[in-house]
Design an enzyme around this catalytic site. Structure first.
Site, PDB file in Angstrom:
ATOM      1  N   THR A 326       0.836  -1.201   0.000  1.00 56.33           N
ATOM      2  CA  THR A 326       0.000   0.000   0.000  1.00 56.33           C
ATOM      3  C   THR A 326       0.870   1.251   0.000  1.00 56.33           C
ATOM      4  O   THR A 326       0.609   2.205  -0.741  1.00 56.33           O
ATOM      5  CB  THR A 326      -0.917   0.007   1.244  1.00 56.33           C
ATOM      6  OG1 THR A 326      -1.718  -1.176   1.243  1.00 56.33           O
ATOM      7  CG2 THR A 326      -1.818   1.221   1.251  1.00 56.33           C
ATOM      8  N   GLN A 356      -6.192  -2.011  -2.408  1.00 56.90           N
ATOM      9  CA  GLN A 356      -5.443  -0.810  -2.055  1.00 56.90           C
ATOM     10  C   GLN A 356      -4.647  -0.292  -3.244  1.00 56.90           C
ATOM     11  O   GLN A 356      -3.832  -1.017  -3.837  1.00 56.90           O
ATOM     12  CB  GLN A 356      -4.487  -1.083  -0.891  1.00 56.90           C
ATOM     13  CG  GLN A 356      -5.176  -1.455   0.413  1.00 56.90           C
ATOM     14  CD  GLN A 356      -5.325  -2.951   0.608  1.00 56.90           C
ATOM     15  OE1 GLN A 356      -5.416  -3.715  -0.374  1.00 56.90           O
ATOM     16  NE2 GLN A 356      -5.361  -3.391   1.854  1.00 56.90           N
ATOM     17  N   GLN A 378     -10.121   2.249  -3.571  1.00 58.15           N
ATOM     18  CA  GLN A 378      -9.736   1.959  -2.186  1.00 58.15           C
ATOM     19  C   GLN A 378      -8.420   2.647  -1.855  1.00 58.15           C
ATOM     20  O   GLN A 378      -7.453   2.573  -2.623  1.00 58.15           O
ATOM     21  CB  GLN A 378      -9.609   0.444  -1.961  1.00 58.15           C
ATOM     22  CG  GLN A 378      -9.280   0.070  -0.528  1.00 58.15           C
ATOM     23  CD  GLN A 378      -9.387  -1.412  -0.260  1.00 58.15           C
ATOM     24  OE1 GLN A 378      -9.951  -2.169  -1.051  1.00 58.15           O
ATOM     25  NE2 GLN A 378      -8.860  -1.869   0.862  1.00 58.15           N
ATOM     26  N   ASP A 379      -8.383   3.328  -0.709  1.00 58.87           N
ATOM     27  CA  ASP A 379      -7.160   3.982  -0.214  1.00 58.87           C
ATOM     28  C   ASP A 379      -6.647   5.061  -1.165  1.00 58.87           C
ATOM     29  O   ASP A 379      -5.452   5.130  -1.451  1.00 58.87           O
ATOM     30  CB  ASP A 379      -6.058   2.946   0.032  1.00 58.87           C
ATOM     31  CG  ASP A 379      -6.357   2.042   1.216  1.00 58.87           C
ATOM     32  OD1 ASP A 379      -7.442   2.168   1.799  1.00 58.87           O
ATOM     33  OD2 ASP A 379      -5.503   1.208   1.552  1.00 58.87           O
ATOM     34  N   ASP A 400     -12.270   3.204   2.644  1.00 49.31           N
ATOM     35  CA  ASP A 400     -11.208   3.855   3.443  1.00 49.31           C
ATOM     36  C   ASP A 400     -10.421   4.857   2.604  1.00 49.31           C
ATOM     37  O   ASP A 400      -9.193   4.906   2.668  1.00 49.31           O
ATOM     38  CB  ASP A 400     -10.232   2.809   3.998  1.00 49.31           C
ATOM     39  CG  ASP A 400     -10.930   1.709   4.781  1.00 49.31           C
ATOM     40  OD1 ASP A 400     -12.023   1.957   5.308  1.00 49.31           O
ATOM     41  OD2 ASP A 400     -10.370   0.594   4.850  1.00 49.31           O
ATOM     42  N   ARG A 468     -14.247   4.197   9.899  1.00 48.90           N
ATOM     43  CA  ARG A 468     -14.102   3.022  10.748  1.00 48.90           C
ATOM     44  C   ARG A 468     -12.697   3.022  11.346  1.00 48.90           C
ATOM     45  O   ARG A 468     -11.757   3.597  10.773  1.00 48.90           O
ATOM     46  CB  ARG A 468     -14.368   1.728   9.967  1.00 48.90           C
ATOM     47  CG  ARG A 468     -13.456   1.469   8.771  1.00 48.90           C
ATOM     48  CD  ARG A 468     -13.766   0.115   8.152  1.00 48.90           C
ATOM     49  NE  ARG A 468     -12.898  -0.173   7.016  1.00 48.90           N
ATOM     50  CZ  ARG A 468     -12.684  -1.397   6.529  1.00 48.90           C
ATOM     51  NH1 ARG A 468     -13.274  -2.448   7.103  1.00 48.90           N
ATOM     52  NH2 ARG A 468     -11.907  -1.585   5.481  1.00 48.90           N
ATOM     53  N   TRP A 470      -9.270   2.043  11.986  1.00 48.27           N
ATOM     54  CA  TRP A 470      -8.181   1.226  11.471  1.00 48.27           C
ATOM     55  C   TRP A 470      -7.232   0.812  12.600  1.00 48.27           C
ATOM     56  O   TRP A 470      -6.733  -0.299  12.634  1.00 48.27           O
ATOM     57  CB  TRP A 470      -7.439   2.014  10.386  1.00 48.27           C
ATOM     58  CG  TRP A 470      -6.283   1.325   9.757  1.00 48.27           C
ATOM     59  CD1 TRP A 470      -6.102  -0.021   9.587  1.00 48.27           C
ATOM     60  CD2 TRP A 470      -5.130   1.944   9.182  1.00 48.27           C
ATOM     61  NE1 TRP A 470      -4.901  -0.273   8.944  1.00 48.27           N
ATOM     62  CE2 TRP A 470      -4.299   0.909   8.678  1.00 48.27           C
ATOM     63  CE3 TRP A 470      -4.720   3.275   9.022  1.00 48.27           C
ATOM     64  CZ2 TRP A 470      -3.073   1.192   8.062  1.00 48.27           C
ATOM     65  CZ3 TRP A 470      -3.514   3.540   8.397  1.00 48.27           C
ATOM     66  CH2 TRP A 470      -2.696   2.513   7.921  1.00 48.27           C
TER      67      TRP A 470
END
Length: 565
Positions: A326, A356, A378-379, A400, A468, A470
């Protein structure tokens, strides 16, 4: 909040104290011995005194056993000031980091047939260890004089918070390792994090200046606004951001058609000076640049200026599915302090099925993005560490898509949830604070929280949440923002069962919009509806990222408090 010692910790401290007293008593019984044999008595007294002093310093730390065992061996501990005690801990920590770096280098050389993901994870760790050593070195410099420690309190807290974050980022890189390389370095890395945690806890004993501080003086003198920019900005600085790109003087120009100094951004970045204390501006003309950019630590005070969102684009498609960590999947990575970007779209187009896939990763202190867009799934945006500011930006993603452990404020920006893969949920934020004494968190102030064009027709098919947890002490706030009806009534999503629900800090303050109703929100111990403007103001630009001290020089418009009035 003061930390209460665990029973195990208390027993160990009692044992150490008792041991010293026993030694002292035994040696005292032989009071007739000659002078040379009296030396153990003095040593016993010294050990006992050091343990007592160490116990005092280590009150409130999360890892008191490690704290006491580290401090109690220091000579003349009772004579040391708090900054000197923290410096001693930082020196021990630095030595541990250097050993970790040597171990990672050895693993990279000795282990045969390493998967690309493992090799990249080790490379990530080596880069992060280097960053940690640099951050700890600056910490020691700020602590070098007792009079400067209080003055640099926010900087010290920021540097130590980042140093801890680096260790966990290193370990996160092995999430997909097939050989469990993590086991070779995990123990020492966690010890390093504990040392840093103890340093952060002891740092709290240094009182911050209140009246007459630089931050307050600057706000009193420069608090007004003019044409959307702080009135205290120099005309030249305001002009740099207000004027069209083609009417501004730049240090270097990048143009795909050959009309500039270079045709690639990387070439221009290589030509920029190292370790600069003055602003170096690179104009990137309109076009799509398929490059992977890394603004290294030595490339400080760099500014990228594009022709605007959707006109100047920097694009890549690295992802975890394709073998990147990531951390290393980012299209653009920024570590050089003082980085600014204006009028650029940063994109990772790997797609929702590649998991990610980062568009921008920033681990640069005093980094700022103005009128930029961040496009991914994502990310999308990795706000990794240190202090960051985003103004009038658009951020697109799914899972996220704003994550990391920086102290970061988003002001007057648009957060757009996109259509995810089937069976996925949209989550705007995943904040990664690991320790209650880190000064990190995500502050979303006066922003729009909405659905992107591709999600609107199918919005009812996907659930969308504000965030949320992490990590254990995840901290995120939404303040005075417009929250759309796509957000679930519960508002927030669990990460894994009850993990972090009592240690996180999630807050909402005077938001508006169809998704802002808090009556059906989660009932977690760490969630709260913020009713106090004083509590909410902790997360404004002036307080949370000390914006009054550094944003003026960027030329980016901002307001220091909760509102511009």
């Amino acid at each position: 909040m003061d930390h209460i010692l665990r029973p195990k910790s208390k027993l160990l401290l009692i044992f150490l104290s008792c041991l010293s007293l026993v030694l002292f008593t035994l040696f005292s019984l032989n009071s007739h011995v000659t002078t040379p044999r009296n030396q153990p008595i003095s040593r016993s007294i010294h050990i006992h005194k050091n343990i007592q002093v160490a116990n005092t310093h280590c009150q409130g730390t999360l890892y008191p056993e490690l704290c006491v065992s580290t401090l109690s061996i220091l000579p003349d501990l009772h004579k040391k000031s708090i900054p000197e005690v923290i410096s001693a801990l930082v020196n021990v920590t630095t030595a541990e980091v250097r050993v970790c770096a040597a171990n990672a280098t050895g693993l990279r050389r000795k282990l045969k047939n390493l998967d690309p993901i493992d090799r990249r994870a080790l490379d990530d760790c080596l880069e992060l260890f280097s960053d940690t050593v640099a951050q700890l070195k600056t910490t020691l410099s700020d602590l070098s004089q007792n009079t400067s420690a209080e003055k640099h309190y926010n900087d010290l807290q920021t540097l130590l918070s980042a140093a801890m974050t680096n260790q966990y980022t290193c370990l996160d890189g092995f999430a997909y390792s097939k050989r469990n390389i993590r086991r070779y370095i995990e123990g020492r890395l966690k010890k390093i994090s504990k040392h840093v945690s103890n340093s952060l806890a002891i740092l709290k004993k240094i009182k911050k200046k209140k009246k007459g501080s630089r931050s307050n003086q600057m706000f009193d003198e420069y608090g007004s606004m003019k044409n959307g920019f702080p009135a205290w900005l120099k005309k030249k600085e305001r002009a740099l951001l207000q004027a069209p790109s083609n009417q501004t003087t730049f240090n270097l120009v990048v143009a795909k058609d050959g009309s500039g100094n270079f045709t690639t951004i990387n070439e221009a970045l290589s030509a920029a000076p190292n370790n600069s204390n003055t602003r170096f501006v690179i104009y990137i003309k309109g076009g799509a640049y398929y490059e992977y950019i890394e603004v290294e630590r030595k490339k400080s005070m760099i500014m990228f200026v594009g022709d605007g969102i959707g006109k100047t684009l920097i694009k890549g498609n690295r992802s975890v599915v394709d073998g990147w960590t990531t951390f290393r999947s980012s299209t653009v990575a920024v570590v050089g302090n003082g980085f600014i970007a204006k009028g650029i779209t940063f994109e990772n187009y790997a797609g929702p099925s590649k998991h990610q896939a980062v568009a921008v990763r920033s681990g640069a202190d005093f980094s700022a993005f103005y009128q930029c867009s961040f496009v991914g799934y994502q990310d999308t945006l990795y706000v990794h560490s240190l202090r960051q500011f985003y103004r009038e930006c658009d951020i697109y993603g799914t899972v996220d898509f704003i994550f990391g452990n920086a102290a970061v404020v988003f002001q007057i920006s648009n957060l757009y949830a996109r259509k995810p893969s089937d069976n996925q949920k949209n989550v705007y934020t995943a904040q990664g604070r690991e320790d209650p004494n880190q000064n990190t968190g995500i502050s979303i102030l006066n922003c729009k929280v909405a659905a992107a064009a591709d999600l609107i027709p199918v919005q009812s098919s996907f659930r969308t949440y504000l965030g949320r947890p992490w990590k254990q002490y995840s901290r995120t706030v939404f303040l005075l923002s417009n929250i759309g009806n796509l957000v679930e009534p519960a508002g927030w999503l669990e990460w894994n069962g009850t993990f972090a629900l009592d240690t996180l800090y999630y807050g909402e303050y005077k938001n508006r919009g169809l998704g802002s109703n808090t009556t059906a929100r989660v009932s977690w111990p760490g969630y709260r509806v913020i009713n106090s403007s004083t509590e909410a103001s902790q997360f404004a630009v002036g307080n949370f990222i000390q914006g009054n001290q550094w944003l003026p020089a960027t030329g980016i418009s901002f307001y220091s408090n909760l509102t511009s009035t």
